[in-house]
Design a protein around this motif. Structure first.
Motif, mmCIF file in Angstrom:
data_model
loop_
_atom_site.group_PDB
_atom_site.id
_atom_site.type_symbol
_atom_site.label_atom_id
_atom_site.label_comp_id
_atom_site.label_asym_id
_atom_site.label_seq_id
_atom_site.Cartn_x
_atom_site.Cartn_y
_atom_site.Cartn_z
ATOM 1 N N SER A 58 0.857 -1.178 0.000
ATOM 2 C CA SER A 58 0.000 0.000 0.000
ATOM 3 C C SER A 58 0.894 1.229 0.000
ATOM 4 O O SER A 58 1.903 1.261 0.723
ATOM 5 N N ARG A 59 0.564 2.222 -0.811
ATOM 6 C CA ARG A 59 1.424 3.393 -0.879
ATOM 7 C C ARG A 59 0.618 4.638 -1.197
ATOM 8 O O ARG A 59 -0.492 4.566 -1.736
ATOM 9 N N HIS A 60 1.215 5.798 -0.847
ATOM 10 C CA HIS A 60 0.663 7.100 -1.179
ATOM 11 C C HIS A 60 1.635 7.793 -2.134
ATOM 12 O O HIS A 60 2.824 7.894 -1.835
ATOM 13 N N ASP A 61 1.128 8.246 -3.267
ATOM 14 C CA ASP A 61 1.945 8.957 -4.250
ATOM 15 C C ASP A 61 1.530 10.426 -4.287
ATOM 16 O O ASP A 61 0.353 10.739 -4.525
ATOM 17 N N LEU A 69 6.526 11.713 -5.239
ATOM 18 C CA LEU A 69 7.044 11.287 -3.942
ATOM 19 C C LEU A 69 6.184 10.130 -3.454
ATOM 20 O O LEU A 69 4.967 10.263 -3.324
ATOM 21 N N THR A 70 6.810 8.994 -3.206
ATOM 22 C CA THR A 70 6.098 7.799 -2.780
ATOM 23 C C THR A 70 6.430 7.468 -1.337
ATOM 24 O O THR A 70 7.605 7.382 -0.968
ATOM 25 N N ALA A 71 5.383 7.285 -0.540
ATOM 26 C CA ALA A 71 5.539 6.906 0.858
ATOM 27 C C ALA A 71 4.745 5.625 1.102
ATOM 28 O O ALA A 71 3.627 5.473 0.615
ATOM 29 N N LYS A 77 12.002 5.115 4.203
ATOM 30 C CA LYS A 77 11.721 6.545 4.064
ATOM 31 C C LYS A 77 11.098 6.799 2.702
ATOM 32 O O LYS A 77 11.226 5.959 1.793
ATOM 33 N N PRO A 78 10.410 7.920 2.508
ATOM 34 C CA PRO A 78 9.830 8.227 1.197
ATOM 35 C C PRO A 78 10.919 8.318 0.133
ATOM 36 O O PRO A 78 12.085 8.582 0.427
#
Length: 216
Positions: A58-61, A69-71, A77-78
């Motif tokens: 699962s990720r936030h872009d 920036l992907t976290a 770390k991102p």
């Protein structure tokens, strides 16, 4: 499509190669699949027992200009990525004259993904577009990754998360070559045929499952 794979073959080490399912509308490719196709592919891939690796992520872009920036909870770390599109080509798969305005299609694409220095605070707070993505992946021993994703997106993380909790996701399917040594060893002509056959085999199996369900 072979020219796209050839571009990846001669590309730098950060060049990625992928094939994606979508539809053709008047000559324009639109990525994405419906929930029935998503479920059918999921069942198909889960039924195969010889995968080298299986994962769920699962990720936030966060998108800001030409950077992403992907976290993710799975990352220390991102990471900041600058994507440079190199080549792409799309074509219909199952031609049906009665529905020519919306044909199932495959798009092959090659792009560089360059790790860049990013102002993480700026990306988190000033992003113009945010995507929440949950992915199921199955990897072969030869280095192909079959990836099913649910996607929610919006102008901010709060908007994307609200859609995740309240609305239906967008569904995506792609096959990505994650081991460049396979491309260098086999050559672009062989990999082009292999990637197209893998994608078409999945799509044909899905159509068979849909037909069987409709006749039950």
């Amino acid at each position: 499509m072979e020219e796209v794979v050839k571009t990846a073959f001669y590309g730098k080490d950060d060049t990625e190669l992928e094939a994606r399912i979508g539809t053709m509308h008047g000559g324009t490719f639109h990525a994405g699949i419906d929930v029935v196709t998503f479920d059918a592919i999921n069942d198909l891939l889960r039924s195969y027992g010889a995968w080298a690796k299986r994962s769920e992520t699962s990720r936030h872009d966060f998108f800001l200009g030409d950077r992403r920036l992907t976290a993710s909870p799975d990352m220390a770390k991102p990471i900041c990525i600058k994507k440079i599109k190199l080549a792409a080509f799309a074509e219909p798969v199952f031609l049906n004259p009665t529905s020519s305005d919306c044909q199932p299609a495959i798009r092959m694409s090659a792009a560089r993904e360059i790790v860049c220095d990013g102002d993480f605070n700026a990306a988190f707070t000033s992003a113009t577009f945010v995507r929440v993505k949950e992915t199921l992946a199955w990897q072969t021993t030869s280095g192909f990754s079959y990836e099913l994703s649910r996607v929610w997106q919006g102008a901010s993380l709060s908007v994307a998360m609200k859609k995740r909790h309240e609305g239906d996701p967008q569904f995506e399917f792609e096959i990505e070559l994650v081991d460049r040594s396979y491309l260098q060893t086999k050559g672009y002509a062989y990999v082009n045929r292999s990637l197209l056959l893998k994608m078409k085999d999945v799509m044909a199996a899905v159509e068979d499952r849909k037909y069987q369900q409709s006749t039950d």
